[in-house]
Design a protein around this motif. Structure first.
Motif, mmCIF file in Angstrom:
data_model
loop_
_atom_site.group_PDB
_atom_site.id
_atom_site.type_symbol
_atom_site.label_atom_id
_atom_site.label_comp_id
_atom_site.label_asym_id
_atom_site.label_seq_id
_atom_site.Cartn_x
_atom_site.Cartn_y
_atom_site.Cartn_z
ATOM 1 N N ASN A 2 -3.368 5.475 -3.785
ATOM 2 C CA ASN A 2 -3.020 4.196 -3.185
ATOM 3 C C ASN A 2 -2.628 3.194 -4.266
ATOM 4 O OD1 ASN A 2 -3.596 5.236 -0.679
ATOM 5 N ND2 ASN A 2 -5.631 4.299 -0.545
ATOM 6 N N GLY A 3 -1.860 2.200 -3.860
ATOM 7 C CA GLY A 3 -1.431 1.183 -4.799
ATOM 8 C C GLY A 3 -1.319 -0.175 -4.130
ATOM 9 N N LEU A 4 -1.355 -1.237 -4.942
ATOM 10 C CA LEU A 4 -1.204 -2.608 -4.489
ATOM 11 C C LEU A 4 0.146 -3.122 -4.970
ATOM 12 C CD1 LEU A 4 -2.394 -5.301 -3.290
ATOM 13 C CD2 LEU A 4 -3.322 -5.740 -5.576
ATOM 14 N N VAL A 5 0.977 -3.616 -4.053
ATOM 15 C CA VAL A 5 2.298 -4.115 -4.422
ATOM 16 C C VAL A 5 2.164 -5.508 -5.042
ATOM 17 C CG1 VAL A 5 4.586 -4.765 -3.584
ATOM 18 C CG2 VAL A 5 3.411 -2.780 -2.603
ATOM 19 N N LEU A 6 2.657 -5.647 -6.272
ATOM 20 C CA LEU A 6 2.610 -6.928 -6.975
ATOM 21 C C LEU A 6 3.902 -7.719 -6.789
ATOM 22 C CD1 LEU A 6 0.912 -5.891 -10.355
ATOM 23 C CD2 LEU A 6 -0.165 -6.588 -8.197
ATOM 24 N N SER A 7 5.035 -7.031 -6.831
ATOM 25 C CA SER A 7 6.331 -7.696 -6.673
ATOM 26 C C SER A 7 7.380 -6.637 -6.378
ATOM 27 C CB SER A 7 6.702 -8.476 -7.938
ATOM 28 O OG SER A 7 6.874 -7.585 -9.031
ATOM 29 N N THR A 12 12.974 -1.478 -5.646
ATOM 30 C CA THR A 12 12.071 -1.207 -6.760
ATOM 31 C C THR A 12 10.877 -2.152 -6.665
ATOM 32 O OG1 THR A 12 13.906 -0.535 -8.184
ATOM 33 C CG2 THR A 12 11.826 -1.072 -9.256
ATOM 34 N N PHE A 13 9.675 -1.568 -6.629
ATOM 35 C CA PHE A 13 8.456 -2.352 -6.452
ATOM 36 C C PHE A 13 7.464 -2.032 -7.566
ATOM 37 C CE2 PHE A 13 10.453 -1.665 -2.392
ATOM 38 C CZ PHE A 13 10.449 -2.923 -1.817
ATOM 39 N N SER A 14 6.858 -3.093 -8.101
ATOM 40 C CA SER A 14 5.824 -2.936 -9.116
ATOM 41 C C SER A 14 4.493 -2.766 -8.401
ATOM 42 C CB SER A 14 5.789 -4.170 -10.025
ATOM 43 O OG SER A 14 4.757 -4.059 -10.973
ATOM 44 N N CYS A 15 3.847 -1.610 -8.624
ATOM 45 C CA CYS A 15 2.623 -1.269 -7.899
ATOM 46 C C CYS A 15 1.471 -0.994 -8.863
ATOM 47 C CB CYS A 15 2.845 -0.051 -7.009
ATOM 48 S SG CYS A 15 4.129 -0.278 -5.748
ATOM 49 N N GLU A 16 0.342 -1.600 -8.574
ATOM 50 C CA GLU A 16 -0.879 -1.393 -9.352
ATOM 51 C C GLU A 16 -1.652 -0.267 -8.668
ATOM 52 O OE1 GLU A 16 -3.448 -4.827 -11.210
ATOM 53 O OE2 GLU A 16 -4.064 -4.457 -9.140
ATOM 54 N N CYS A 17 -1.731 0.873 -9.326
ATOM 55 C CA CYS A 17 -2.261 2.081 -8.689
ATOM 56 C C CYS A 17 -3.745 2.287 -8.960
ATOM 57 C CB CYS A 17 -1.465 3.296 -9.148
ATOM 58 S SG CYS A 17 0.295 3.194 -8.720
ATOM 59 N N ASP A 18 -4.355 3.109 -8.104
ATOM 60 C CA ASP A 18 -5.788 3.364 -8.198
ATOM 61 C C ASP A 18 -6.221 3.934 -9.546
ATOM 62 O OD1 ASP A 18 -6.205 2.443 -5.661
ATOM 63 O OD2 ASP A 18 -6.326 4.413 -4.713
ATOM 64 N N ASP A 19 -5.318 4.655 -10.224
ATOM 65 C CA ASP A 19 -5.691 5.261 -11.505
ATOM 66 C C ASP A 19 -5.516 4.298 -12.680
ATOM 67 O OD1 ASP A 19 -2.958 5.129 -11.599
ATOM 68 O OD2 ASP A 19 -2.632 7.252 -12.084
ATOM 69 N N GLY A 20 -5.203 3.020 -12.376
ATOM 70 C CA GLY A 20 -5.075 2.017 -13.422
ATOM 71 C C GLY A 20 -3.686 1.888 -14.019
ATOM 72 N N GLY A 60 7.044 6.202 -9.503
ATOM 73 C CA GLY A 60 6.522 6.864 -8.316
ATOM 74 C C GLY A 60 7.353 6.522 -7.100
ATOM 75 N N GLN A 61 6.939 7.068 -5.973
ATOM 76 C CA GLN A 61 7.615 6.787 -4.714
ATOM 77 C C GLN A 61 6.596 6.352 -3.667
ATOM 78 O OE1 GLN A 61 9.954 10.422 -3.886
ATOM 79 N NE2 GLN A 61 11.775 9.154 -4.229
ATOM 80 N N ILE A 62 6.953 5.335 -2.902
ATOM 81 C CA ILE A 62 6.106 4.853 -1.811
ATOM 82 C C ILE A 62 6.391 5.709 -0.590
ATOM 83 C CG2 ILE A 62 5.634 2.913 -0.275
ATOM 84 C CD1 ILE A 62 6.468 1.074 -2.622
ATOM 85 N N VAL A 63 5.360 6.395 -0.115
ATOM 86 C CA VAL A 63 5.549 7.306 1.017
ATOM 87 C C VAL A 63 4.978 6.742 2.312
ATOM 88 C CG1 VAL A 63 5.630 9.350 -0.450
ATOM 89 C CG2 VAL A 63 3.427 8.569 0.442
ATOM 90 N N GLU A 64 4.090 5.745 2.209
ATOM 91 C CA GLU A 64 3.504 5.189 3.434
ATOM 92 C C GLU A 64 2.991 3.776 3.174
ATOM 93 O OE1 GLU A 64 0.055 6.179 6.795
ATOM 94 O OE2 GLU A 64 0.505 7.618 5.194
ATOM 95 N N LEU A 65 3.183 2.930 4.168
ATOM 96 C CA LEU A 65 2.626 1.575 4.154
ATOM 97 C C LEU A 65 1.298 1.610 4.890
ATOM 98 C CD1 LEU A 65 3.004 -1.537 3.679
ATOM 99 C CD2 LEU A 65 4.073 -1.596 5.936
ATOM 100 N N LEU A 66 0.223 1.175 4.218
ATOM 101 C CA LEU A 66 -1.096 1.185 4.847
ATOM 102 C C LEU A 66 -1.235 -0.010 5.794
ATOM 103 C CD1 LEU A 66 -3.260 2.253 1.768
ATOM 104 C CD2 LEU A 66 -2.218 3.682 3.531
ATOM 105 N N PRO A 67 -2.128 0.076 6.791
ATOM 106 C CA PRO A 67 -2.262 -1.004 7.779
ATOM 107 C C PRO A 67 -2.523 -2.365 7.131
ATOM 108 C CG PRO A 67 -3.459 0.940 8.502
ATOM 109 C CD PRO A 67 -3.008 1.226 7.101
ATOM 110 N N ARG A 68 -1.845 -3.379 7.655
ATOM 111 C CA ARG A 68 -1.977 -4.735 7.134
ATOM 112 C C ARG A 68 -3.019 -5.539 7.911
ATOM 113 N NH1 ARG A 68 4.514 -4.964 7.264
ATOM 114 N NH2 ARG A 68 4.973 -4.894 5.031
ATOM 115 N N LYS A 69 -3.686 -6.432 7.199
ATOM 116 C CA LYS A 69 -4.563 -7.406 7.854
ATOM 117 C C LYS A 69 -3.721 -8.497 8.510
ATOM 118 C CE LYS A 69 -7.024 -10.240 5.240
ATOM 119 N NZ LYS A 69 -8.130 -10.764 4.390
#
Length: 320
Positions: A2-7, A12-20, A60-69
């Motif tokens: 999983n990753g957190l989208v920063l921008s 092209t998206f900068s993602c902060e991933c679980d592995d750091g 990497g490649q984004i394969v799925e968008l996780l549910p949003r709050k």
């Protein structure tokens, strides 16, 4: 992982991933099935599932968008589609000023409507509270009206430091997005909150008195709050999404007939009119909302704001 989208821009998206690892990611197949209706399918604050590029650990490649709050968005006229500004927020910080650029209360009212519609807690932040226009009686009356409706209004100055301790306390351990028109000082606020973060700031356009765009894309930042605002305590953090300045905020997916539902002071009277749900609240006898305006329960300014916003949606003619 999983990753957190920063921008992100384009695909092209900068993602902060679980592995750091911070990865530049594209959308696999160039389109997410669940978000085809948006001008941009992903926004800062989104959580996604990522496949690592086997040839390059930093891609990497984004394969799925996780549910949003939740999401905060506006309608983008140029793209003819909703534009996502931020996702999964705790607070939406509506930044405005008494002057420089000029105060636009209807701009705030539109943002409040969209925030209510999306189920996000808004906070009205008045920056540049040190300028002379802050003491204008009409301006103060607007702030008092919002406060009387239950909205939190903070008065701060990135220049003098006024109100920043309370603001920093609100942001602590939360994800908040700063939104507002160009020139209100969103980036300056971030720079003061975290003195290790230097974002480009710009002056106002002399010709029009409007801000010039200095933030070109929304970016999620993890900030260490300045110790001067925490009583000397180190390690206090907050997550902030700094969004580009907006000159025109257009509501999305809100029919003009429903705008009254998002004006808090209107709610007790909706459905109580002589003509029930068919009442337009404009000229009908027995309209409880009009009676509330005449008696001073609803301010004339807010009623006029509701009329203009409803008419903008109905006619498709939007003000700057």
């Amino acid at each position: 992982m999983n990753g957190l989208v920063l921008s992100g821009t384009n695909n092209t998206f900068s993602c902060e991933c679980d592995d750091g690892v911070l990865r530049n990611c594209s959308i696999k197949g160039k389109q997410l099935k669940s978000d085809t209706k948006y001008y941009n399918p992903i926004a800062p604050g989104d959580k996604v599932e990522i496949e690592e590029d086997p040839l390059n650990q930093e891609k990497g490649q984004i394969v799925e968008l996780l549910p949003r709050k939740n999401t905060f968005l506006r309608y983008n006229i140029k793209g003819r589609a909703p534009q996502l500004l931020a996702s999964n927020l705790d607070y939406l910080i509506l930044v405005t000023t008494p002057d420089e650029p000029p105060f636009r209360p209807r701009f705030i009212d539109r943002e409040l409507i969209q925030a209510e519609h999306q189920g996000i807690t808004p906070v009205i932040l008045v920056n540049k509270y040190d300028v002379e226009g802050a003491q204008d009686p009409d301006f103060q009356e607007r702030l008092t009206t919002w406060e009387s409706l239950g909205y939190q209004v903070l008065r701060v100055s990135a220049k003098t430091g006024e109100g920043l301790v309370e603001f920093a306390n609100l942001l602590t351990n939360h994800l908040s997005a700063f939104v507002g028109q160009s020139g209100v000082g969103k980036s300056s606020l971030v720079n003061v909150l975290d003195n290790t973060c230097v974002l480009k700031t710009g002056s106002l356009s002399k010709k029009y008195g409007k801000g010039q765009h200095t933030t070109t894309k929304g970016t999620l930042m993890h900030i260490q709050i300045n110790e001067a605002l925490t009583g000397g305590i180190q390690g206090i953090t907050a997550d902030i999404i700094d969004t580009p300045g907006i000159r025109r905020f257009i509501l999305n997916e809100i029919p003009y007939e429903d705008t009254a539902l998002y004006f808090k002071e209107f709610k007790p009277f909706i459905g109580q009119c002589k003509f029930g749900a068919s009442c337009s609240h404009l000229t009908e006898p027995g309209c409880k909302i009009l009676e509330a305006v005449y008696s001073g329960v609803i301010t004339e300014e807010r009623y006029e704001s509701w009329k203009r916003i409803s008419n903008e949606i109905k006619t498709g003619s939007f003000e700057d």
